[in-house]
Write an enzyme that holds these catalytic residues in place. Structure first.
Site, PDB file in Angstrom:
ATOM      1  CG  ASP A  45      -1.693   1.334   1.297  1.00  0.00           C
ATOM      2  OD1 ASP A  45      -2.574   1.508   0.445  1.00  0.00           O
ATOM      3  OD2 ASP A  45      -1.408   2.197   2.162  1.00  0.00           O
ATOM      4  CE1 TYR A  50       0.917   7.994   2.356  1.00  0.00           C
ATOM      5  CE2 TYR A  50       1.321   5.694   1.877  1.00  0.00           C
ATOM      6  CZ  TYR A  50       0.560   6.671   2.467  1.00  0.00           C
ATOM      7  OH  TYR A  50      -0.563   6.312   3.178  1.00  0.00           O
ATOM      8  CE  LYS A  75      -3.483   4.908   1.009  1.00  0.00           C
ATOM      9  NZ  LYS A  75      -2.035   4.627   1.130  1.00  0.00           N
ATOM     10  CG  HIS A 108      -4.373   9.812   0.403  1.00  0.00           C
ATOM     11  ND1 HIS A 108      -3.053   9.723   0.042  1.00  0.00           N
ATOM     12  CD2 HIS A 108      -4.407   9.514   1.729  1.00  0.00           C
ATOM     13  CE1 HIS A 108      -2.328   9.373   1.104  1.00  0.00           C
ATOM     14  NE2 HIS A 108      -3.128   9.246   2.128  1.00  0.00           N
TER      15      HIS A 108
END
Ligand SMILES: NC(=O)c1ccc[n+]([C@@H]2O[C@H](COP(=O)([O-])OP(=O)(O)OC[C@H]3O[C@@H](n4cnc5c(N)ncnc54)[C@H](OP(=O)(O)O)[C@@H]3O)[C@@H](O)[C@H]2O)c1
Length: 295
Positions: A45, A50, A75, A108
């Site tokens: 994930d 990120y 996401k 997200h």
């Protein structure tokens, strides 16, 4: 070992445990994902926000595991919401991951003050699903009112709602809404990492919780393993994060014991009703927007 899977509402199978990589620095991501794959994980994930999708893709290619055996979840960040923008967000994520198809693509966060953008972003996910660019679509941090508004305006029920969920914050009302619509609840911070890396020191961390550690002692298991087992037995998907190979292995070693109903209830009862992450209703582009680079 083969990871147990959960069948999503569109028939796609998702491995019940995945490796989370939030806050994993890009330079440590490929090693963490490599260690996870070597342990037996087949699900990662990540998220555009990120900044480590490229390294996730690299690690998967480097592992030699066939792409069809890996489940990649990522996401779309709020700054890329809107129909055309979200179609392009897919290109950015797929490009960085180095894949043609993403297994699960989720929004997200809801953008409650610009919900039309959220809806248009979700319509783009529906289009990507229709075109076979993604195998399943979903949302994250959607509270019951956000789910309701989404379901009223769109045609495909999300497969997954990824929400903060650990023994100290269980969001029963969101779990009930997910279940009512056959949406899989996926737990983020499943072992309560947020209670130690962002928590109030006085409130305590799930890793030191007396109830959890006492249950674990009876099985020769750690608090993290007890929490993960609790989620799995309650039917939830989990994505624990670690950069340490020993913990990555520990978090996967949860398939050889069973908690009793009384122990599951005792874990449910630890809920303090205090959120560790940002309030989903307060997410705005002004406060949280940031540019996601091109692939
Ligand atoms: N959708 C969202 O808004 C959202 C928000 C947050 C997280 N997530 C996703 O959920 C994943 C997991 O959440 P999270 O990272 O917040 O929390 P978590 O997985 O509950 O906990 C991770 C923290 O616990 C430590 N840890 C890991 N395994 C451990 C063990 N066996 N014993 C003791 N400590 C351990 C990790 O440190 P080390 O790395 O040093 O081991 C890290 O500090 C994220 O990586 C991300 O994929 C999503």
């Amino acid at each position: 070992m083969t990871t147990p899977t959960i069948t999503l509402n569109n028939g796609v199978e998702i491995p019940a445990i995945g490796l989370g990589v939030f806050q994993t620095p890009p330079q440590e991501t490929a090693d963490a994902v490599g260690a996870a794959i070597a342990t037996g994980y087949r699900h990662v994930d990540t998220a555009a926000a990120y900044g480590n999708e490229r390294e996730v893709g690299e690690a998967i290619r480097r592992s030699g595991i066939d792409r069809s055996e890996m489940f990649i979840e990522t996401k779309v960040w709020i700054s890329d919401y809107g129909y055309e923008q979200t179609l392009h967000a897919f290109d950015k994520s797929a490009g960085k991951l180095g894949v043609e198809q993403i297994d699960l693509l989720i929004l997200h966060q809801p953008l409650p003050t610009a919900f039309d953008r959220t809806i248009n972003a979700y319509r783009a996910l529906e289009k990507l699903l229709d075109d076979g660019r993604v195998r399943a679509i979903g949302v994250s941090n959607f509270m019951t009112e956000h789910l309701q508004r989404l379901l009223e305006a769109t045609s495909i029920v999300p497969a997954v709602n990824q929400i903060e969920l650990h023994p100290y914050f269980t969001q029963p009302e969101v779990q009930a809404a997910d279940a009512e619509h056959r949406i899989l609840t996926q737990a983020w911070s499943p072992i309560g990492g947020i209670t130690s890396y962002r928590g109030d020191a006085n409130a305590g961390s799930t890793f030191d919780d007396e109830t959890i550690t006492a249950i674990g002692a009876g099985y020769g298991k750690t608090a993290a393993q007890v929490m993960l087992r609790w989620h799995l037995q309650r039917g939830r998907s989990v994505i624990p994060k670690s950069t340490k190979p020993a913990r990555i292995a520990e978090n996967f070693d949860v398939f050889d014991f069973n908690l009793t109903d009384a122990q599951l209830d005792a874990l449910d009862a630890l809920d303090k009703g205090v959120r560790g992450g940002p309030e989903p209703g307060a997410i705005t582009l002004e406060a949280f927007g940031r540019e996601i680079p091109e692939a």
